[in-house]
Design a protein around this motif. Structure first.
Motif, PDB file in Angstrom:
ATOM      1  N   MET A  63       0.860  -1.173   0.000  1.00 41.09           N
ATOM      2  CA  MET A  63       0.000   0.000   0.000  1.00 41.09           C
ATOM      3  C   MET A  63       0.903   1.232   0.000  1.00 41.09           C
ATOM      4  O   MET A  63       1.860   1.322   0.750  1.00 41.09           O
ATOM      5  N   LYS A  64       0.578   2.158  -0.854  1.00 46.55           N
ATOM      6  CA  LYS A  64       1.364   3.387  -0.944  1.00 46.55           C
ATOM      7  C   LYS A  64       0.691   4.474  -0.106  1.00 46.55           C
ATOM      8  O   LYS A  64      -0.529   4.607  -0.120  1.00 46.55           O
ATOM      9  N   LEU A  65       1.505   5.234   0.609  1.00 48.44           N
ATOM     10  CA  LEU A  65       1.020   6.332   1.450  1.00 48.44           C
ATOM     11  C   LEU A  65       1.820   7.586   1.162  1.00 48.44           C
ATOM     12  O   LEU A  65       3.006   7.519   0.826  1.00 48.44           O
ATOM     13  N   ARG A  66       1.173   8.700   1.310  1.00 49.57           N
ATOM     14  CA  ARG A  66       1.865   9.991   1.309  1.00 49.57           C
ATOM     15  C   ARG A  66       1.592  10.638   2.663  1.00 49.57           C
ATOM     16  O   ARG A  66       0.440  10.736   3.084  1.00 49.57           O
ATOM     17  N   ILE A  67       2.657  11.056   3.312  1.00 53.95           N
ATOM     18  CA  ILE A  67       2.550  11.716   4.608  1.00 53.95           C
ATOM     19  C   ILE A  67       3.009  13.160   4.410  1.00 53.95           C
ATOM     20  O   ILE A  67       4.152  13.413   4.044  1.00 53.95           O
ATOM     21  N   PHE A  68       2.087  14.095   4.639  1.00 49.29           N
ATOM     22  CA  PHE A  68       2.401  15.517   4.535  1.00 49.29           C
ATOM     23  C   PHE A  68       2.606  16.056   5.951  1.00 49.29           C
ATOM     24  O   PHE A  68       1.732  15.904   6.802  1.00 49.29           O
ATOM     25  N   VAL A  69       3.758  16.678   6.182  1.00 53.10           N
ATOM     26  CA  VAL A  69       4.071  17.248   7.487  1.00 53.10           C
ATOM     27  C   VAL A  69       4.229  18.757   7.310  1.00 53.10           C
ATOM     28  O   VAL A  69       5.007  19.208   6.465  1.00 53.10           O
ATOM     29  N   THR A  70       3.469  19.526   8.088  1.00 53.38           N
ATOM     30  CA  THR A  70       3.525  20.982   8.003  1.00 53.38           C
ATOM     31  C   THR A  70       3.623  21.578   9.398  1.00 53.38           C
ATOM     32  O   THR A  70       3.202  20.960  10.376  1.00 53.38           O
ATOM     33  N   LEU A  71       4.175  22.772   9.456  1.00 57.81           N
ATOM     34  CA  LEU A  71       4.255  23.461  10.740  1.00 57.81           C
ATOM     35  C   LEU A  71       2.863  23.885  11.186  1.00 57.81           C
ATOM     36  O   LEU A  71       2.019  24.249  10.369  1.00 57.81           O
ATOM     37  N   LYS A  72       2.657  23.834  12.484  1.00 57.82           N
ATOM     38  CA  LYS A  72       1.377  24.280  13.027  1.00 57.82           C
ATOM     39  C   LYS A  72       1.248  25.786  12.841  1.00 57.82           C
ATOM     40  O   LYS A  72       2.258  26.510  12.785  1.00 57.82           O
ATOM     41  N   PRO A  73       0.005  26.293  12.740  1.00 56.29           N
ATOM     42  CA  PRO A  73      -0.191  27.742  12.642  1.00 56.29           C
ATOM     43  C   PRO A  73       0.451  28.442  13.844  1.00 56.29           C
ATOM     44  O   PRO A  73       0.390  27.947  14.967  1.00 56.29           O
ATOM     45  N   GLY A  74       1.080  29.554  13.592  1.00 58.33           N
ATOM     46  CA  GLY A  74       1.714  30.321  14.661  1.00 58.33           C
ATOM     47  C   GLY A  74       3.173  29.979  14.895  1.00 58.33           C
ATOM     48  O   GLY A  74       3.882  30.718  15.570  1.00 58.33           O
ATOM     49  N   VAL A  75       3.645  28.853  14.353  1.00 58.18           N
ATOM     50  CA  VAL A  75       5.055  28.478  14.485  1.00 58.18           C
ATOM     51  C   VAL A  75       5.826  29.192  13.380  1.00 58.18           C
ATOM     52  O   VAL A  75       5.448  29.137  12.213  1.00 58.18           O
ATOM     53  N   LEU A  76       6.900  29.867  13.762  1.00 57.41           N
ATOM     54  CA  LEU A  76       7.708  30.590  12.782  1.00 57.41           C
ATOM     55  C   LEU A  76       8.303  29.617  11.770  1.00 57.41           C
ATOM     56  O   LEU A  76       8.708  28.517  12.110  1.00 57.41           O
ATOM     57  N   ASP A  77       8.357  30.057  10.514  1.00 56.93           N
ATOM     58  CA  ASP A  77       8.849  29.230   9.423  1.00 56.93           C
ATOM     59  C   ASP A  77       9.964  29.972   8.684  1.00 56.93           C
ATOM     60  O   ASP A  77       9.724  30.632   7.667  1.00 56.93           O
ATOM     61  N   PRO A  78      11.215  29.879   9.175  1.00 57.54           N
ATOM     62  CA  PRO A  78      12.303  30.602   8.521  1.00 57.54           C
ATOM     63  C   PRO A  78      12.558  30.138   7.081  1.00 57.54           C
ATOM     64  O   PRO A  78      12.908  30.941   6.230  1.00 57.54           O
ATOM     65  N   GLN A  79      12.367  28.869   6.806  1.00 53.75           N
ATOM     66  CA  GLN A  79      12.558  28.383   5.443  1.00 53.75           C
ATOM     67  C   GLN A  79      11.497  28.977   4.516  1.00 53.75           C
ATOM     68  O   GLN A  79      11.805  29.429   3.417  1.00 53.75           O
ATOM     69  N   GLY A  80      10.266  29.009   4.954  1.00 49.52           N
ATOM     70  CA  GLY A  80       9.200  29.615   4.169  1.00 49.52           C
ATOM     71  C   GLY A  80       9.444  31.093   3.933  1.00 49.52           C
ATOM     72  O   GLY A  80       9.211  31.613   2.835  1.00 49.52           O
ATOM     73  N   ARG A  81       9.937  31.764   4.962  1.00 49.13           N
ATOM     74  CA  ARG A  81      10.244  33.190   4.838  1.00 49.13           C
ATOM     75  C   ARG A  81      11.350  33.424   3.812  1.00 49.13           C
ATOM     76  O   ARG A  81      11.282  34.360   3.011  1.00 49.13           O
ATOM     77  N   ALA A  82      12.386  32.568   3.834  1.00 49.52           N
ATOM     78  CA  ALA A  82      13.490  32.698   2.869  1.00 49.52           C
ATOM     79  C   ALA A  82      13.000  32.455   1.441  1.00 49.52           C
ATOM     80  O   ALA A  82      13.393  33.163   0.508  1.00 49.52           O
ATOM     81  N   ILE A  83      12.134  31.471   1.264  1.00 44.91           N
ATOM     82  CA  ILE A  83      11.573  31.197  -0.064  1.00 44.91           C
ATOM     83  C   ILE A  83      10.731  32.374  -0.536  1.00 44.91           C
ATOM     84  O   ILE A  83      10.816  32.798  -1.691  1.00 44.91           O
ATOM     85  N   HIS A  84       9.930  32.921   0.366  1.00 46.62           N
ATOM     86  CA  HIS A  84       9.089  34.077   0.033  1.00 46.62           C
ATOM     87  C   HIS A  84       9.944  35.256  -0.433  1.00 46.62           C
ATOM     88  O   HIS A  84       9.653  35.889  -1.449  1.00 46.62           O
ATOM     89  N   LYS A  85      11.020  35.502   0.299  1.00 45.76           N
ATOM     90  CA  LYS A  85      11.922  36.605  -0.057  1.00 45.76           C
ATOM     91  C   LYS A  85      12.593  36.347  -1.408  1.00 45.76           C
ATOM     92  O   LYS A  85      12.715  37.257  -2.227  1.00 45.76           O
ATOM     93  N   ALA A  86      13.003  35.101  -1.643  1.00 44.34           N
ATOM     94  CA  ALA A  86      13.654  34.751  -2.912  1.00 44.34           C
ATOM     95  C   ALA A  86      12.693  34.921  -4.089  1.00 44.34           C
ATOM     96  O   ALA A  86      13.080  35.415  -5.145  1.00 44.34           O
ATOM     97  N   LEU A  87      11.442  34.511  -3.906  1.00 51.38           N
ATOM     98  CA  LEU A  87      10.458  34.675  -4.976  1.00 51.38           C
ATOM     99  C   LEU A  87      10.270  36.152  -5.330  1.00 51.38           C
ATOM    100  O   LEU A  87      10.229  36.516  -6.504  1.00 51.38           O
ATOM    101  N   GLY A  88      10.183  36.985  -4.295  1.00 52.21           N
ATOM    102  CA  GLY A  88      10.065  38.426  -4.535  1.00 52.21           C
ATOM    103  C   GLY A  88      11.281  38.979  -5.246  1.00 52.21           C
ATOM    104  O   GLY A  88      11.166  39.796  -6.161  1.00 52.21           O
ATOM    105  N   GLY A  89      12.462  38.524  -4.833  1.00 56.02           N
ATOM    106  CA  GLY A  89      13.704  38.968  -5.455  1.00 56.02           C
ATOM    107  C   GLY A  89      13.828  38.555  -6.907  1.00 56.02           C
ATOM    108  O   GLY A  89      14.511  39.203  -7.700  1.00 56.02           O
ATOM    109  N   LEU A  90      13.167  37.470  -7.275  1.00 56.89           N
ATOM    110  CA  LEU A  90      13.187  37.004  -8.659  1.00 56.89           C
ATOM    111  C   LEU A  90      12.071  37.613  -9.499  1.00 56.89           C
ATOM    112  O   LEU A  90      11.896  37.267 -10.664  1.00 56.89           O
ATOM    113  N   GLY A  91      11.320  38.516  -8.891  1.00 61.27           N
ATOM    114  CA  GLY A  91      10.284  39.224  -9.636  1.00 61.27           C
ATOM    115  C   GLY A  91       8.912  38.578  -9.608  1.00 61.27           C
ATOM    116  O   GLY A  91       8.024  38.980 -10.361  1.00 61.27           O
TER     117      GLY A  91
END
Length: 76
Positions: A1-29
Motif C-alpha cells: 500500500m502506498k502512502l503519502r505523509i504531509f508534514v507541516t508546521l502548526k499555525p503560529g510556528v515561525l517558518d524561517p525556510q518559508g520566509r526565505a523562499i518568500h523573499k527569494a520569490l520576490g527577489g526574482l520578480g
C-alpha cells in the motif's frame, strides 16, 4: 500500500525556510505571493497488513514533531 505523509508546521510556528523562499520569490520578480509555508512529504510503501494505528505511530514518532508540526496521511 502506498502512502503519502504531509508534514507541516502548526499555525503560529515561525517558518524561517518559508520566509526565505518568500523573499527569494520576490527577489526574482514573482509578485503576488502573500506567504510561504514550507513542509515535508514522505512517500511510504507499506505492507497491506500495516494497521492505521501503526501508520499513525510512524507519523507521530519519527516523521513529525507533533509539538510544532501537523501531519496528514493520504492514500493515493
Amino acid at each position: 500500500m502506498k502512502l503519502r505523509i504531509f508534514v507541516t508546521l502548526k499555525p503560529g510556528v515561525l517558518d524561517p525556510q518559508g520566509r526565505a523562499i518568500h523573499k527569494a520569490l520576490g527577489g526574482l520578480g514573482f509578485g503576488g505571493v502573500n506567504d510561504v509555508r514550507a513542509g515535508k512529504l514522505f512517500e511510504l510503501d507499506v505492507a497491506d497488513d500495516v494497521s492505521d494505528a501503526q501508520i499513525d505511530e510512524m507519523c507521530r514518532r519519527p516523521l513529525a514533531n507533533t509539538v510544532i508540526e501537523n501531519y496528514r496521511v493520504e492514500r493515493p
